[in-house]
Design an enzyme around this catalytic site. Structure first.
Site, PDB file in Angstrom:
ATOM      1  N   THR A  43       0.816  -1.211   0.000  1.00 13.34           N
ATOM      2  CA  THR A  43       0.000   0.000   0.000  1.00 13.34           C
ATOM      3  C   THR A  43       0.849   1.259   0.000  1.00 13.34           C
ATOM      4  O   THR A  43       1.953   1.282   0.566  1.00 13.34           O
ATOM      5  CB  THR A  43      -0.914   0.019   1.234  1.00 13.34           C
TER       6      THR A  43
ATOM      7  N   TYR B 132      -2.395   0.316   9.905  1.00 18.25           N
ATOM      8  CA  TYR B 132      -2.537  -0.362   8.608  1.00 18.25           C
ATOM      9  C   TYR B 132      -1.257  -0.233   7.796  1.00 18.25           C
ATOM     10  O   TYR B 132      -0.696  -1.231   7.324  1.00 18.25           O
ATOM     11  CB  TYR B 132      -3.720   0.211   7.837  1.00 18.25           C
TER      12      TYR B 132
END
Length: 329
Positions: free
Chosen positions: A117, A141
């Site tokens: 990501t 995250y």
């Protein structure tokens, strides 16, 4: 030899399975269905319900299907949720990936593609960010994904593992043929949420913060069509099977749109003027993040075909209508 897709019943994973089947690969899907749907899995793929951290199950699947490559999507992906439940994210995204890797390496699986990501970069400016930029994630995250990148790097040094980690920017849209799309309940993806509002599935949408240092005060993001994204994974698979060295690559278009621009596009393409409410900023949201996309095009030969926001929105709306029809059956 076959390809194992973890999380292949989810949004991006199901599109990956479609692309692999379309390209003639033998595919096995491993998914615990915590957020995915078995009906999204292509009927020609073998489906196994289970957890990537179940070493006995992974061993059986890899041996039975002679797996030589893995595409790893299984993860939790909501930034604000990760702030509220950091340990849950480190379990799902880091600890379980570590267990998965240990099992695969012991079995001699040498080709690994990882769903990473852009959240690994943290707060960056509005200029495109390169793979060489400092890594300073601001959410659990992002940190959970970066930890897995580190594990991959170290494991590749110690073992016969080669990998491509693709750092996604904002994935949106749906399969142009209408075979799959974003189906997650209570989704937080902007284009998905706005499409739901346009079709009357929501009373409206919220814009989280209008005081960011961007041209219109709302967050700026690089939106990539999910079909272009999975094409990059196919390119990565062919690259690794041809003996390519391990790489970490951005996966985006290289330009961004603000939240207001996206909302206006959904309204225009759908022809619906739905309510929009301004809310407070969400924890973990950087003001702007846009991909530097030179390396993926150079190293993998990736050439996106659907880099148009109107098209992304149109495909998302079309899928949302199909999803509504399915839920009424």
């Amino acid at each position: 030899m076959s390809v194992l897709v973890s999380g292949g019943a989810g949004y991006i994973g199901s599109h990956m399975v479609l692309a692999l089947i379309d390209a003639g690969f033998d595919v096995i899907v491993l998914d615990d269905l915590s957020t995915g749907f078995d009906w999204l899995v292509h009927p020609e793929a073998s489906f196994v319900r289970g957890d990537v951290a179940d070493a006995a199950l992974v061993r059986r699947v890899v041996r039975e299907h002679e797996v030589d490559a893995v595409v790893h999507f299984a993860a939790r992906i909501v930034v604000p949720e990760s702030v509220a439940d950091p340990l849950g994210y480190y379990l799902a995204n880091t600890a379980k990936s570590r267990s998965f890797l240990e099992t695969l390496i012991a079995l001699g699986v040498s080709n690994f593609i990882f769903s990473s990501t852009a959240a690994v970069y943290g707060m960056v400016g509005s200029d495109p960010v390169s793979e060489e930029a400092a890594l300073a994630p601001i959410s659990p995250y992002g940190r959970s994904k970066l930890m897995t990148e580190w594990m991959l790097f170290d494991a590749a040094v110690a073992h016969s593992l080669r990998y491509v980690a693709l750092r996604y920017f904002n994935v949106a849209g749906a399969d142009p043929a209408g075979r799959a799309g974003q189906s997650t309940r209570r989704a937080t993806h902007l284009i998905k949420v706005a499409a739901e509002a346009a079709l009357g599935k929501r009373a409206g949408i919220e814009i989280f913060g209008t005081d960011y240092p961007t041209p219109d005060g709302t967050c700026l993001r690089d939106y990539i069509h999910v079909t272009d994204l999975v094409a990059a994974h196919l390119d990565a698979l062919r690259y690794l099977r041809a003996g390519g060295a391990s790489r970490v690559l951005n996966c985006g278009y290289g330009w961004g749109y603000s939240v207001r621009e996206v909302v206006d596009t959904v309204k225009r393409v759908s022809g619906v003027d739905f309510p929009v409410r301004v809310a407070q900023r969400r924890a973990g949201d950087p003001a702007a993040i846009v991909a530097g996309a030179h390396c993926i095009k150079r190293d993998l030969g990736w050439s996106p075909k659907l880099a148009d926001l109107d098209l992304i929105v149109a495909h998302a709306l079309s899928w949302e209508m199909r999803l509504g029809e399915r839920n009424r059956i």
